[in-house]
Structure formats: C-alpha cells, structure tokens
Write an enzyme that holds these catalytic residues in place. Structure first.
Site, short mmCIF file in Angstrom:
data_model
loop_
_atom_site.label_atom_id
_atom_site.label_comp_id
_atom_site.label_asym_id
_atom_site.label_seq_id
_atom_site.Cartn_x
_atom_site.Cartn_y
_atom_site.Cartn_z
N GLU A 5 2.70 25.63 -11.55
CA GLU A 5 1.93 25.83 -10.04
C GLU A 5 1.11 26.79 -10.14
O GLU A 5 -0.07 27.04 -8.94
CB GLU A 5 3.49 27.17 -9.49
CG GLU A 5 3.69 27.16 -7.88
CD GLU A 5 4.66 28.62 -8.31
OE1 GLU A 5 4.51 29.29 -7.06
OE2 GLU A 5 5.31 27.91 -8.35
N ASP A 6 0.69 27.55 -11.12
CA ASP A 6 -0.03 28.56 -10.71
C ASP A 6 -2.20 28.78 -11.80
O ASP A 6 -2.75 29.09 -11.74
CB ASP A 6 0.54 30.06 -11.89
CG ASP A 6 1.33 30.35 -10.67
OD1 ASP A 6 1.21 29.71 -9.61
OD2 ASP A 6 1.84 31.60 -10.96
#
Length: 739
Positions: free
Chosen positions: A92-93
C-alpha cells in the site's frame, strides 16, 4: 517535525530490541526454516519503510513489528501471519508489488496481503470507502480468516498510538472501530481485544466520561481488591480440599461495559455493583471438562446463594463464536451480587485468543460454531451486487446479536440471531426453501412467516411452488443471509419486469413521435424523478407511468426549448441570491464549521440535541445541509464509520444568550408537591424555560421527562446538581432526543 532530534544509532538499537522481542513471542509456534522467513519479511519491511516516519516522529517500522507482536502474543497466530503482519503496509505505501511478494513468500502470503491492502481508485460518492474496504476484507475471509485477525491487530496498535493524530481523524477512526472492528473481534471470540478496542474508542469519542470512570475505578481499587480477596478465599480452600486444580482471580470489567450499564439502567457509578467478575479456570482433561465445571459450580453455590435467573450454560450449547463457559451470579458476603465465570484452561484460551486457539483444539471439536459462522459469511458474500452499506449494516446486525437455538422437526439444532423469524429459519435451512415459504408450524402450531422465534422452538416450514419473495419480507427478516437472498431475488424479478417495460415504452414514444434513445430515456426518468432508467421501465410495465405523463413530458420539453437562453442565467442568479439572503438573515455566530472554521448554515440534530460545551462534529446530509451532532450521539459511530468523507470539524463560538433544547430524565419517590418543587428549581432559581413536561407516577415511583432550554453544559450540570438535591429525587440524567 519541530525540535525533534533524530538519533539514528539509538533508533537502530531500539529496532533490533523490538525485533528480538517479536522472535521471543513467536517461539511457541516456530518450526524449521520459520526464523529465516520472518527475517526475510522483516528485512523487506525495514528497507521499504526506511524513509517513513509515524505522526509521533518514530520510525515507521515500529508499527509493523508491533502488529506482528500482537498477532503472535495476543492472538496466538503462526509464522505465515507474522510474515503478513510485518509486510501488511508494504504494498500500500511503497513500490513493492504483489507479484514481488508472491515471488519471495508464495501465493498464500500474497492473498492475505491483498486482502489487507486498502482499495484505491474512485467509488460511487454516495457509497462509503470504509464500507467498501470492510467488505473487501470480508471477501477474503471466505479464503483465509487470518486477514481479519491481522487487520484487528493493525487496528488495535493504531488505536493504542492515536494521541498524535488530528482530532477529526481520531473521531473517524475511533467511531469506525466501535462500529465495525469491536463487533468483529467479539464475533471471532477475541474478548480481550474487543474490550480494549471499545475502551480506546470511548477514550477518544467521549474523553470526559472515560476519565471520570477511570478515576472512580482507581479510587475504589484497594476496597475492590480486599472484597475479591475475602470472596475467593473460601472457594480456594474447598477446591484444594477436594483436589481440584484451578486458578481463581478477580477480573475488572471494561470502562465501556460499565458506562453501558450506567446508561442502560440510568444509574450513577456508585450503583454499578458488578465492576468485576470472578473467574475460575480449571485444569481438566477433555473428557472430564463438563463434569469438573459443574462440580466447581456446586462448590461455589454451596458457599454463596445463586440467583436462579442468572445461570448461563454455554458449555452444553457454546456460542456461535466457539465461546464456552458457565456463568452464575451469586450473593456475596456483603449483600452484593457477584458474577462468577467457570471454565477450563482450553475454554479460557479460546475465550481470550478466539479463532487462533479454536484451530489449535480443532481435532476435539470438529463441527464448531465458528466453522458454521464462516459458512454463513460465505453465503452472505455470494451476492456481490449488494450495496456495500446495506451489506455492512446487515452484517453488523448479525455480528453482535445474541443467539437463540431452534430445532428442526428431526431434532437438528440451528443457531439464529435473537428476534429471528420463521422466514429467517427457512432461509437458514436452504435459500430455495426460504424463497418458496408460505408459513410455518412452531411447536406444531401454525404461524405466519413474520412470527418471532423463541429459544428452544421446534419449527417445520411449509412451502409452495407458486410462492416467490415479496418486498415486505425485508421488513421482518433479521439474518444477513435472508436479506441478501430476498434482495437479489427481487432485483432479478425487477430486471425481468423492466425488460417488458422497455418494449412498452418504445412503442408509446413512437406514437408520440419521440426518438427512443439513451438521452431521451434519461431525460424522462429525470422529469418523473426516477433514480435510474431501470426504475422507469419497471414502472411503465406496472402501469404506474402512463401515456398522459409522457405527453406532459413532451409539452414540458417544448416549453423549456422556448424559454432557453436569456432567462436561464437570471433564474440561476436569483436562486443563488435567495440562498445568500437566507444565510445573511440567520445568526451564524454559534458554531464554526470546517478546517478554516467558517460561519456556515447548519441545523442541530434532534437525535442528540447538542448544546454549547458538548464535543461536536458536522455531518453533510444529502437533502438537509449540515447537521451538528454530539460526538457521543447514538448515531455518531455509524455516521463516522460509514460516511467519513462527509464529516466536518465543528466547534462552538460565542453563544451570546442563545438557548438550546435538551432533555432531562428524572426518577424518584413520589411525594405531594414534587412537581412544584422541580418547576421552582428550573424556572425560578435558574430562569430556564420548560418546553415540555411528561410525568407518570406508578405505585409511589415518580418518572418524568422534561425538555428545557439551556445556554450551555455548565448551566445544565448546575441545574442537574440542584434537581438531585430536591427531597425524594434519586436520579437525574440527560437524555439524547425528544423521541
């Protein structure tokens, strides 16, 4: 980050220390090669997050290590879950892809991390991003329950470290936690995590009440510990005499559950007696578990008199989440009711660690309630076209509800949520039986489909091939499975009818010399106020839209063409002018709204009647503009959890001499002139106006609801304090709404 000096060497040392603590927590489940897998995941997470920091200024890697530690220590998960917990934010990051994860750790890890990765992209603005995320997470539950367990560990760590976030973010996350994640932890049998999530949510949504109860609990700690010691002493003695190996201890109730009791019973803290429960955990072999528990029950009830209405036997019939325990409430030595929980070490581990512990003991209990529950989740998820918000509401309703046990004609036991009807039972047996159900026999007596079932009922379903699901069925079914099956059946029926309507409309438009194309269909639907073209076709087929309305539409379109041009600009300007005039006429110096704290039009929500001094937020409604709610409003957690993007910051500005409506619930011993005394305090001593007064007296007990106008919480608290001093009054509480 101002004044934050980064000591890289000290941070690296701390990271190594935390990693070693994680390995110690994993030790019980480690097998050959597991340590290398965990190390590989840790190195990837460390490298991926190396430039990132948390809001507190700490290195971001602290978070995945902490989540992995919770998964190992507090939930008891194994190596695959630890690897996924360490990597849960990597996709996600950072730039790491799911394909790279699969290459390094295999398909199973990829699937779990995909479930943990939030949805990105554009959604229907009326839907809720949180609801979509929650739904995606549940879809993976059908494959692997570890997704949910890691998500709960992630949420728990975020809640524990939320003090560095902005107030509005705290409110959104806390509300979402109490609305969705705490019930989920409860349903998976993680009672310790469920209680902590509820307490932490309350700490941010209602900080004053939380601090008040925490302070009171601390003040009474020594007294409570002495009472527990006196109570369990005799029990321990007899257990030793009879050779029963058991641990006996007092367990404090959570702040949230104490507050719930105060609110439900309208009592002050001093009158909440069960601030703790006594737990007896027995060492017993599998085949003797039940006998040993009942033996301990008889020892306890020989010492202290039990309340016959408060015996709960979840050993013979475990809860749907696998929870097993024997609960009784007994009269203590000082005339105080005390709850006693009796269970074995195995039962206690399942109660504390829920699902993970359940799998550990699975061999001895193959057909468990948890397996049945996951099967139910799969059934609900099998209708993918359901609106995410409806889905979350249905799912939540079934998550939290207490269960009842119903028997089939052949004696098979089926678990249903409380308030389930005969129709819910029919759908629980099979979707086709539910869809063709026309009635039922409950305990050999004929009843309608809407009949609410009671614990222990025996039910036989009557079907007919001519029957099909009806719209009004949705009003009385409560299980998510029944609702989703009825909705999808109605949708299919509506689609079939709409196809016929499409042909009818085409013929009618031809007779009116109107071209049948998408643009015109949308204009007609808009003119007749139908949300979609399918609704238009459906109503044409049902005869609700006739040729007369279509002629009116044609006439309207011609009139619009004639008026188009110069007048359209004037109409728009006059509409805007009217709004501005309306805003200028009203006083807007009471509440400031939004990030830049502007004076904007708003209304106060009648569900909680906020007054100055209350912690508040703004909610942007679809039709009624901005509504102001208290953060402790009964509807707040649902609004914030499902519509986080519509929440606005709000705070009270100068209130001048404005008066705000709020309600007081007053109880006491009825006496001559009591109403007069109350109105004297309210109207004369405090010069407060009374809007309405509803009072009843029953067998000498006085019960009244009074709606009054006050300036702020300070004046309200002072008024309540003085009302409590009126002779005969035993309780004064603020209540949420006029309803």
């Amino acid at each position: 980050m101002k004044d934050y000096v980064i000591d890289i060497e000290a941070e690296n040392k701390e990271i190594r220390k935390r990693y070693r603590a994680l390995l110690r927590a994993c030790k019980p489940t480690l097998q050959r090669g597991d340590k290398q897998e965990i190390r590989k995941a840790f190195d990837l997470a460390l490298d991926s997050h190396k430039e990132m920091r948390r809001k507190s200024g700490e290195p971001y890697i602290y978070h995945p290590i902490a989540v992995a530690q919770i998964a190992a220590e507090e939930i008891g998960l194994g190596t695959t879950s630890i690897v996924c917990a360490l990597l849960h934010d990597v996709v996600e990051d950072t730039n790491v892809t799911l394909d790279e994860i699969e290459e390094m750790f295999g398909k199973k890890v990829r699937r779990i991390i995909d479930g943990l990765t939030k949805i990105s992209g554009i959604f229907d603005p009326n839907s809720s991003m949180q609801a979509e995320n929650f739904r995606k997470m549940l879809l993976t539950l059908a494959d692997d329950v570890r997704v949910i367990l890691i998500k709960l560990a992630d949420r728990l760590h975020n809640m524990r470290t939320m003090e560095f976030m902005a107030r509005d973010k705290q409110l959104k996350i806390a509300s979402e936690t109490s609305y969705l994640y705490a019930p989920l932890a409860h349903r998976l049998g993680l009672y310790a995590i469920k209680s902590e999530l509820e307490d932490l949510s309350m700490k941010f949504t209602d900080p004053d009440t939380y601090k008040f109860i925490a302070r009171k609990l601390n003040e009474k700690k020594a007294e409570r510990e002495k009472f527990i010691g006196d109570f369990i002493g005799p029990i321990k003695e007899i257990l030793e005499e009879q050779g029963v190996k058991a641990a006996v201890f007092g367990r404090p109730k959570s702040i949230h559950s104490i507050w719930n009791k105060m609110r439900k019973k309208s009592i002050p803290f001093e009158e909440v007696y069960d601030l703790f429960a006594i737990r007896i955990v027995i060492d017993a072999v599998d085949e003797k578990e039940k006998t040993e528990c009942w033996k301990v029950y008889s020892i306890v009830t020989d010492l202290y008199r039990p309340n016959p209405d408060r015996l709960r036997d979840w050993i013979s019939s475990p809860k749907g989440n696998g929870y097993e325990s024997l609960h009784t409430t007994v009269m203590g030595p000082k005339g105080q009711w005390v709850e006693v929980q009796i269970r074995t070490r195995r039962m206690n581990e399942i109660a504390e660690k829920g699902f993970a512990a359940h799998w550990k003991y699975k061999e001895s209990n193959s057909d468990s309630g948890l397996d049945q529950w996951i099967k139910k989740v799969r059934d609900v998820l099998s209708s993918p076209d359901q609106n995410a918000m409806d889905f979350v509401d249905d799912f939540k309703m079934n998550l939290f509800s207490d269960e009842i046990f119903i028997f089939t004609p052949k004696g098979t036991l089926i678990q249903l949520p409380n308030n389930a009807t005969a129709l819910d039972f029919a759908f629980e047996i099979h979707s086709d039986i539910g869809a063709s159900c026309i009635g039922a026999k409950v305990n050999h007596k004929l009843v309608p489909l809407s009949h609410v079932l009671q614990n222990g009922d025996q039910v036989e379903i009557i079907t007919s091939s001519k029957q099909s699901p009806k719209e009004d069925w949705l009003n009385f079914v409560v299980t998510a499975k029944a609702k989703s099956k009825i909705r999808s059946s109605l949708k299919e029926e509506k689609r079939r009818v709409a196809e016929d309507g499409k042909e009818i409309l085409e013929r009618k438009l031809k007779s009116l010399k109107v071209t049948y194309n998408t643009d015109n269909i949308n204009k007609i639907a808009n003119y007749l106020k139908y949300p979609s073209s399918q609704d238009l076709f459906y109503n044409v087929a049902k005869g609700i839209v006739d040729i007369k309305q279509l002629r009116e539409y044609v006439a309207h379109e011609k009139a619009v063409e004639i008026n188009a041009g110069s007048s359209s600009g004037n109409q728009f300007n006059s509409h805007i002018g009217g709004l501005v005039e309306k805003i200028n006429k009203k006083e807007f110096d009471t509440i400031l709204i939004g990030d830049d704290m502007q004076k904007v039009d708003y209304t106060l929500a009648p569900c909680c009647n906020p007054i100055p001094g209350d912690d508040i937020f703004g909610f942007l409604t679809v039709n009624d503009g901005i509504k102001i709610h208290r953060t402790s409003c009964p509807n707040a957690s649902k609004l914030m959890a499902n519509y986080g993007y519509r929440i606005l910051k709000a705070r009270w500005a100068s209130t001048k001499d404005s008066a705000f409506l709020t309600g007081l619930h007053i109880v006491g011993i009825d006496d001559v002139g009591l109403v007069n005394k109350l109105t004297t305090v309210i109207s004369q001593e405090f010069a407060v106006n009374i809007r309405s007064l509803a009072i009843s007296s029953n067998d000498g007990i006085f019960d009244g609801n009074i709606m009054v106008y006050v300036n702020d919480t300070e004046q309200l608290e002072s008024l309540m304090k003085n009302l409590k001093q009126v002779r005969g009054i035993t309780g004064v509480n603020r209540y949420e709404s006029e309803n």
